[in-house]
Scaffold this motif. Sequence first.
Motif, PDB file in Angstrom:
ATOM      1  N   ALA A 157      64.173 -75.624  -0.277  1.00 53.11           N
ATOM      2  CA  ALA A 157      65.374 -74.915   0.162  1.00 53.11           C
ATOM      3  C   ALA A 157      66.483 -75.004  -0.890  1.00 53.11           C
ATOM      4  N   ARG A 158      66.614 -76.162  -1.520  1.00 57.72           N
ATOM      5  CA  ARG A 158      67.694 -76.376  -2.490  1.00 57.72           C
ATOM      6  C   ARG A 158      67.361 -75.798  -3.864  1.00 57.72           C
ATOM      7  N   ASP A 159      66.115 -76.016  -4.331  1.00 61.31           N
ATOM      8  CA  ASP A 159      65.757 -75.653  -5.696  1.00 61.31           C
ATOM      9  C   ASP A 159      65.006 -74.334  -5.800  1.00 61.31           C
ATOM     10  N   GLY A 160      64.579 -73.776  -4.659  1.00 62.94           N
ATOM     11  CA  GLY A 160      63.960 -72.473  -4.647  1.00 62.94           C
ATOM     12  C   GLY A 160      62.453 -72.518  -4.500  1.00 62.94           C
ATOM     13  N   HIS A 161      61.910 -71.404  -4.030  1.00 59.97           N
ATOM     14  CA  HIS A 161      60.468 -71.226  -3.917  1.00 59.97           C
ATOM     15  C   HIS A 161      60.180 -69.741  -4.091  1.00 59.97           C
ATOM     16  N   PRO A 162      58.994 -69.373  -4.577  1.00 56.29           N
ATOM     17  CA  PRO A 162      58.666 -67.947  -4.747  1.00 56.29           C
ATOM     18  C   PRO A 162      58.545 -67.269  -3.382  1.00 56.29           C
ATOM     19  N   MET A 163      59.238 -66.161  -3.214  1.00 54.87           N
ATOM     20  CA  MET A 163      59.277 -65.508  -1.917  1.00 54.87           C
ATOM     21  C   MET A 163      58.015 -64.708  -1.659  1.00 54.87           C
ATOM     22  N   LEU A 164      57.526 -64.777  -0.439  1.00 58.83           N
ATOM     23  CA  LEU A 164      56.403 -63.948  -0.015  1.00 58.83           C
ATOM     24  C   LEU A 164      56.811 -62.486   0.054  1.00 58.83           C
ATOM     25  N   GLY A 165      55.890 -61.603  -0.274  1.00 63.67           N
ATOM     26  CA  GLY A 165      56.179 -60.182  -0.142  1.00 63.67           C
ATOM     27  C   GLY A 165      56.481 -59.787   1.288  1.00 63.67           C
ATOM     28  N   ARG A 166      55.824 -60.452   2.258  1.00 60.77           N
ATOM     29  CA  ARG A 166      56.042 -60.115   3.668  1.00 60.77           C
ATOM     30  C   ARG A 166      57.444 -60.483   4.130  1.00 60.77           C
ATOM     31  N   VAL A 167      58.060 -61.480   3.515  1.00 61.12           N
ATOM     32  CA  VAL A 167      59.446 -61.793   3.856  1.00 61.12           C
ATOM     33  C   VAL A 167      60.341 -60.623   3.481  1.00 61.12           C
ATOM     34  N   GLY A 168      60.130 -60.086   2.283  1.00 60.76           N
ATOM     35  CA  GLY A 168      60.913 -58.930   1.855  1.00 60.76           C
ATOM     36  C   GLY A 168      60.676 -57.714   2.728  1.00 60.76           C
ATOM     37  N   THR A 169      59.430 -57.509   3.129  1.00 61.60           N
ATOM     38  CA  THR A 169      59.124 -56.388   4.017  1.00 61.60           C
ATOM     39  C   THR A 169      59.854 -56.524   5.342  1.00 61.60           C
ATOM     40  N   THR A 170      59.905 -57.751   5.873  1.00 60.02           N
ATOM     41  CA  THR A 170      60.609 -57.989   7.128  1.00 60.02           C
ATOM     42  C   THR A 170      62.103 -57.750   6.970  1.00 60.02           C
ATOM     43  N   ILE A 171      62.666 -58.263   5.888  1.00 63.12           N
ATOM     44  CA  ILE A 171      64.101 -58.059   5.647  1.00 63.12           C
ATOM     45  C   ILE A 171      64.403 -56.569   5.520  1.00 63.12           C
ATOM     46  N   ALA A 172      63.558 -55.839   4.802  1.00 63.20           N
ATOM     47  CA  ALA A 172      63.781 -54.397   4.642  1.00 63.20           C
ATOM     48  C   ALA A 172      63.765 -53.684   5.989  1.00 63.20           C
ATOM     49  N   ALA A 173      62.882 -54.121   6.899  1.00 64.48           N
ATOM     50  CA  ALA A 173      62.767 -53.459   8.197  1.00 64.48           C
ATOM     51  C   ALA A 173      64.026 -53.613   9.035  1.00 64.48           C
ATOM     52  N   VAL A 174      64.767 -54.703   8.823  1.00 65.26           N
ATOM     53  CA  VAL A 174      65.970 -54.954   9.638  1.00 65.26           C
ATOM     54  C   VAL A 174      67.242 -54.930   8.793  1.00 65.26           C
ATOM     55  N   SER A 175      67.145 -54.424   7.583  1.00 64.97           N
ATOM     56  CA  SER A 175      68.313 -54.446   6.694  1.00 64.97           C
ATOM     57  C   SER A 175      69.477 -53.641   7.257  1.00 64.97           C
ATOM     58  N   ALA A 176      69.195 -52.507   7.901  1.00 66.90           N
ATOM     59  CA  ALA A 176      70.278 -51.714   8.490  1.00 66.90           C
ATOM     60  C   ALA A 176      70.984 -52.482   9.602  1.00 66.90           C
ATOM     61  N   LEU A 177      70.207 -53.205  10.401  1.00 64.20           N
ATOM     62  CA  LEU A 177      70.779 -54.050  11.452  1.00 64.20           C
ATOM     63  C   LEU A 177      71.665 -55.127  10.840  1.00 64.20           C
ATOM     64  N   PHE A 178      71.159 -55.775   9.787  1.00 58.02           N
ATOM     65  CA  PHE A 178      71.931 -56.824   9.132  1.00 58.02           C
ATOM     66  C   PHE A 178      73.254 -56.275   8.593  1.00 58.02           C
ATOM     67  N   GLU A 179      73.181 -55.161   7.902  1.00 58.52           N
ATOM     68  CA  GLU A 179      74.376 -54.622   7.242  1.00 58.52           C
ATOM     69  C   GLU A 179      75.407 -54.114   8.250  1.00 58.52           C
ATOM     70  N   ALA A 180      74.929 -53.519   9.342  1.00 53.43           N
ATOM     71  CA  ALA A 180      75.851 -52.923  10.312  1.00 53.43           C
ATOM     72  C   ALA A 180      76.344 -53.904  11.358  1.00 53.43           C
ATOM     73  N   HIS A 181      75.497 -54.874  11.731  1.00 50.55           N
ATOM     74  CA  HIS A 181      75.826 -55.691  12.903  1.00 50.55           C
ATOM     75  C   HIS A 181      75.718 -57.196  12.694  1.00 50.55           C
TER      76      HIS A 181
END
Length: 614
Positions: A157-181
Amino acid sequence: MFGGRPSAVSVPFTRPEAFTTRPTLQGTFGMSASTHWLATAAAQSVLERGGNAFDAAVAGAFVLHVVEPHLNGPGGDMTGIFVTADRPEQPIVLMGQGPAPAGATVEHYLAEGLDLVPGSGALAAAVPAAVDAWLLLLRDHGTWELDAVLDFAIGYARDGHPMLGRVGTTIAAVSALFEAHWPTSAELWMPGGRIPVEGELVWNPAYARTLERLVQAGVKASTREAGIDAARREWREGFVARAMVDSVQSPHRHSSGTDHRGVLALDDLAGFEAGYEAAATVEFRGHTIAKTGPWGQGPALLQTLAILSGFEDRFLDPSTEMGAHTILEAQKLALADREAYYGDTDVPLDYLLSEDYCAGRRALITERASHDFRPGTVPGREPYRPPLRTDYTPPALAGDASAAGLGVGEPTVAPTGETRGDTCHIDVVDRWGNMVSATPSGGWLQSSPAIPELGFCLGTRLQMTWLEPGTPSTLTPGKRPRTTLTPTLVLRDGYAVAALGSPGGDQQDQWQLPYLLRTIVGGYSPQQAIDAPTFHTTSMPGSFWPRTWEPGGAVVEDRLGADVIEGLERRGHVVTRAGDWALGRLSAVVRDPETGVLQAAANPRGAQGYAAGR
């Protein structure tokens, strides 16, 4: 194959493929398997440095919070099942499912204009229980100090880890929700307004600080156990509890398309502790299968096995048309009983698992697929029949259905067979015979707005309750929602011989069942059974918002074969083909009590799960 020797096969099962995606690992020192290679590596590292299976499982579990944030989080829940080396015949359930808060009343939700508990947002949050449960297990059965166990997760958590592609896919799916609400979620998961790409190093310094403060809470304690208890109090009553309660005070968008405050309060957190329970069990082909009680869905697997136990082995082969059909029909019957009777209440489980009752259920299975919802009859009980909806739009969004469900929890497998995210799992066995299987879940990044000072969000398990009165799982303050989290322990001749589990919401036990049949009856090795094609039914009301069903539905992997799939269709199953490698994400560890030989296997689907050991 359990404990290194094949079971007797009375009739030929479909032979396993000679090729496996990876070997079934074998050794005598220790084995770890999970849904992410970094969690497996952390757990195995603990074993290599002298820790036991419980130290290792807890270390791996906290890593899962960091590296699979779209599938679980500290604000969620977990269930585990384990045996200790000195009591290998006694399966124990680790209960990490929090109850509904005191303010979570049916009347309050109806007054908010809701007819279902939302699938995202703080109104769906049960009391977070995962962290307390893991710390309880570490205190009572581990050997390591808390700082050493949490060091892996703090570092990632502190020093970082390589992100899974599925994490990015999930974030993209709810990015509008995050930005608006949910701006706090956008700040945490979309730094600089950008979604990180696969393999990019990502950090969660807020969560690293949270874990460091938990460690510091117990640094002056006189004993290891007292230090862990100090961290538990800090979680339930200190800075973590205060931040969680403060976070729900502001109205925010829910999956209903409407804005609401949460109801979680400090008294809810202070009044809850994780605990231990006796396992529910059933005997099947010389093995004891152990699960949680009926406050979870685990006994539905036990019911399915009890129904199938009356069939000849030739009806139990998941790779044949007859076997797949029989299994699907048995699962429908058990899952109907899940809806009708299961909950955190007085469930007549002994009757539901009795030989006479299961024989009556078995007699309902014909050569045709049922499209009906068929709970059984229990004397003196009226089975609950939930709304049987094939689609749903929240009342507030009747004119704009496209806005419904943003951020909804655990959308596991879509009707098309698409896998969109779910849960995590970890199994560990050590050289002494300690064995643990655990399924952490909830609190994923798309559950509710992130809590900036903590680095995580609350879970959504209350969506598994109903707002109708008189059901076995009606939303009730202080009662646990009927969780889908369902790890499995297998015993033979008084010894634990296998621990296994899978992500997958309503599919978790459905995907574990073919593994059990193939290993216990068919003689498959663990990796052969995990690799083999699988399937599940959707012919029951889903546990997750919006709680719809597909009468007669069956989702299958194409590798099951055209002849088998077409045969299922001829029998009346409404089949959805999910692709060759789409369903089932099991991991397992195995121990032969006679030789001490250990085994491990993990799911190749998604190129993420991994096993390690020697």
